[in-house]
Structure formats: C-alpha cells, structure tokens
Design an enzyme around this catalytic site. Sequence first.
Site, PDB file in Angstrom:
ATOM      1  N   LEU A 255     146.123  52.274  28.888  1.00 32.91           N
ATOM      2  CA  LEU A 255     145.211  53.256  28.298  1.00 32.91           C
ATOM      3  C   LEU A 255     145.742  53.862  27.010  1.00 32.91           C
ATOM      4  O   LEU A 255     146.947  54.050  26.838  1.00 32.91           O
ATOM      5  CB  LEU A 255     144.928  54.358  29.318  1.00 32.91           C
ATOM      6  CG  LEU A 255     144.367  53.850  30.653  1.00 32.91           C
ATOM      7  CD1 LEU A 255     144.108  55.026  31.595  1.00 32.91           C
ATOM      8  CD2 LEU A 255     143.098  53.035  30.467  1.00 32.91           C
TER       9      LEU A 255
ATOM     10  N   HIS B 264     140.334  55.230  25.420  1.00 29.38           N
ATOM     11  CA  HIS B 264     139.949  55.331  26.838  1.00 29.38           C
ATOM     12  C   HIS B 264     139.870  56.797  27.273  1.00 29.38           C
ATOM     13  O   HIS B 264     138.948  57.204  27.983  1.00 29.38           O
ATOM     14  CB  HIS B 264     141.000  54.651  27.721  1.00 29.38           C
ATOM     15  CG  HIS B 264     141.156  53.177  27.503  1.00 29.38           C
ATOM     16  ND1 HIS B 264     142.306  52.623  26.994  1.00 29.38           N
ATOM     17  CD2 HIS B 264     140.322  52.138  27.749  1.00 29.38           C
ATOM     18  CE1 HIS B 264     142.176  51.307  26.941  1.00 29.38           C
ATOM     19  NE2 HIS B 264     140.983  50.977  27.390  1.00 29.38           N
TER      20      HIS B 264
HETATM   21  P1  AMP Z   1     139.015  47.961  28.070  1.00 32.80           P
HETATM   22  O1  AMP Z   1     140.118  48.584  28.839  1.00 32.80           O
HETATM   23  O2  AMP Z   1     139.448  47.293  26.807  1.00 32.80           O
HETATM   24  O3  AMP Z   1     138.138  47.081  28.941  1.00 32.80           O
HETATM   25  O4  AMP Z   1     138.078  49.142  27.602  1.00 32.80           O
HETATM   26  C1  AMP Z   1     137.544  50.050  28.526  1.00 32.80           C
HETATM   27  C2  AMP Z   1     136.520  50.917  27.839  1.00 32.80           C
HETATM   28  O5  AMP Z   1     137.149  51.646  26.780  1.00 32.80           O
HETATM   29  C3  AMP Z   1     135.381  50.106  27.195  1.00 32.80           C
HETATM   30  O6  AMP Z   1     134.159  50.794  27.401  1.00 32.80           O
HETATM   31  C4  AMP Z   1     135.775  50.085  25.751  1.00 32.80           C
HETATM   32  O7  AMP Z   1     134.701  49.901  24.866  1.00 32.80           O
HETATM   33  C5  AMP Z   1     136.403  51.464  25.585  1.00 32.80           C
HETATM   34  N1  AMP Z   1     137.287  51.498  24.407  1.00 32.80           N
HETATM   35  C6  AMP Z   1     138.253  50.617  24.082  1.00 32.80           C
HETATM   36  N2  AMP Z   1     138.832  50.954  22.905  1.00 32.80           N
HETATM   37  C7  AMP Z   1     138.191  52.069  22.483  1.00 32.80           C
HETATM   38  C8  AMP Z   1     138.321  52.909  21.323  1.00 32.80           C
HETATM   39  N3  AMP Z   1     139.212  52.655  20.367  1.00 32.80           N
HETATM   40  N4  AMP Z   1     137.507  53.986  21.218  1.00 32.80           N
HETATM   41  C9  AMP Z   1     136.583  54.259  22.185  1.00 32.80           C
HETATM   42  N5  AMP Z   1     136.421  53.509  23.295  1.00 32.80           N
HETATM   43  C10 AMP Z   1     137.211  52.423  23.446  1.00 32.80           C
END
Ligand code: AMP
Length: 276
Positions: free
Chosen positions: A29, A33
């Site tokens: 994270l 996140h």
């Molecule tokens: P992941 O762990 O990559 O599957 O991401 C989990 C959630 O966090 C998803 O909804 C992503 O779009 C969101 N997320 C990932 N990176 C960012 C970021 N830089 N800003 C906002 N949300 C993010």
Amino acid sequence: MQIHTTVDDLRSALRRAGKVAFAPTMGNLHAGHISLMQQARQYGECVVASIFVNRLQFGPREDFDKYPRTFETDCQQLRDAGVDHLFAPDESVLYPTPQQYFVTPADAQDSILEGASRPGHFRGVATVVAKLFNIVQPAAVLLGKKDYQQLMVIRNMVRELNMPIEIIGCETIRAADGLALSSRNGYLSAQARTEAPRLYQQLQAIAHAIDIGQRDYASLESTATEHLRQHGWQPDYIAIRRRSDLLLPIDDHQTLVVVAAAKLENTRLLDNLEIV
Ligand code: AMP
C-alpha cells in the site's frame, strides 16, 4: 482493525456492521490506496479493505510471483487510516477449486487498450471483484481513477449485473514530481525513477494542446509516443478517448481522457489525465 482470512469470519463480523464502504487492493500500500480508505469513511458506517494478489488477472509472463507483498506494513497503514476490517484471504480461500465461472467484460471494452495488451486481464479482475463484492456485500466501493479502464469495467459490471453498489471513482494520488503512485514504481532503478515523470508530463502536454484548440488527436498521440521513445521508453499506447467508454471521440462535445501505458526498463507504467 480486525483481520479476517476466511469468508465465514468476515461475514459474521460484518453481520451487524451497518452500511459497508469497501476498497479492494493487492497490497503493497501507498498513499493512493490510503486515500481510498480515508474517503471510504463518508460512504459507510464500516470501512473494509481487502488485500489479495489475484493470480487470475496476471498473464503467464507477468509479475505475479514478484509482485511486492508487504503484509505487516500494509496492516499498520490500514490501522492508521482507521480501517475497521481487513479481508486478507489466501488463494485456497478465494479459489478452493479452480475457478470455472467467470465474469467476462463486454468485448468492446475488453479488447481495447489494457485489454488488448493484457488478454484475459479484465476477465480476471471482474471475476475476483464480483467474488469480493458477494463476500463483502458493500453499499459503496472506492476505486482509483489511476486504473481508468478497470474503473469503467467494474462500473459497467455492477450496472449490468444489477449489483446494489455505488461505485466511487477517486482521484489519482501522485508523487511531488507528478508520477502516479503505484506498487510497481518500486521496480524502477534510481535512474528510471527520475525519468518516470515524463509520462505524466506528456499527458499534460496533450491536455494543454487540446485546451488551446488542437483537434488533430492522432498527431498529438504520435508526437507524445515519439517523444517517449526518444527518451528510452517503449510506449504501448497513448490514446485520447471518450471518458464514457474509452472509444474514439467522434465529435467535439464529448468529455475526454488521455490514457497511456509505456514501459521504462522492464516496468510497465500506466497513467491517464481527464481533459477538462
Ligand atoms: P491495486 O492494489 O493496484 O490493485 O490498486 C487498488 C486500488 O487502488 C485500485 O482501485 C486502484 O485504482 C487504486 N490506486 C492505485 N494507485 C492509485 C493512486 N496513485 N491514486 C489513487 N488510487 C490508486
């Protein structure tokens, strides 16, 4: 924060929890996140996060095995963010037998951009997300715009399958130099990390050009692609699309987004910018 590793345990903890706001993740994270967790509070009485690295959404030559797993520090960050429950199953819980029922997104969305570059990716995403939604039964789900096409696919899935869930798209959190935060940024060498903000700079250059009246989208896309190539990138796509369905814009009255994916060294970076 309570940590649950089985479906039964999570379900019984949530039985009297009231309205649930949920943010699914793959862990490792970062502040992107955590911003979802913080926003979740306004959509539910109870905030639930999940951590699960979903093998189904990784291609055979992708980074499933080396995807960063940092469970202890993730838990600390979630606690600090005020998350009430963490669901962190292992594979034997979510896939006790090989998954045979899948959610397959509409071909129009599955066959373009990320879908074209990563065959089967959105089927893996939609399937695990549908399972998580059935387990957690959230009233609201917070997803990042960082994964713009994923957000669209999940929104459409929820609508077409009549899931009683409000999908909230949250703004992308960036490092001070503009690079969108991502768990995969950790793969970058020090040199590549200094180069990495160029992707977002190119998206901003395109947004600016459109803002001052440029309408030759193909030329804007190819100029940015060429610029990245000259700086050592392997661009996958840079595409100016309609926000609503990520298809090609057909007239001037549509709200647009520029989406991009490009490799730097061996790391594939993804970003986008809504054009206002
Ligand atoms: P992941 O762990 O990559 O599957 O991401 C989990 C959630 O966090 C998803 O909804 C992503 O779009 C969101 N997320 C990932 N990176 C960012 C970021 N830089 N800003 C906002 N949300 C993010």
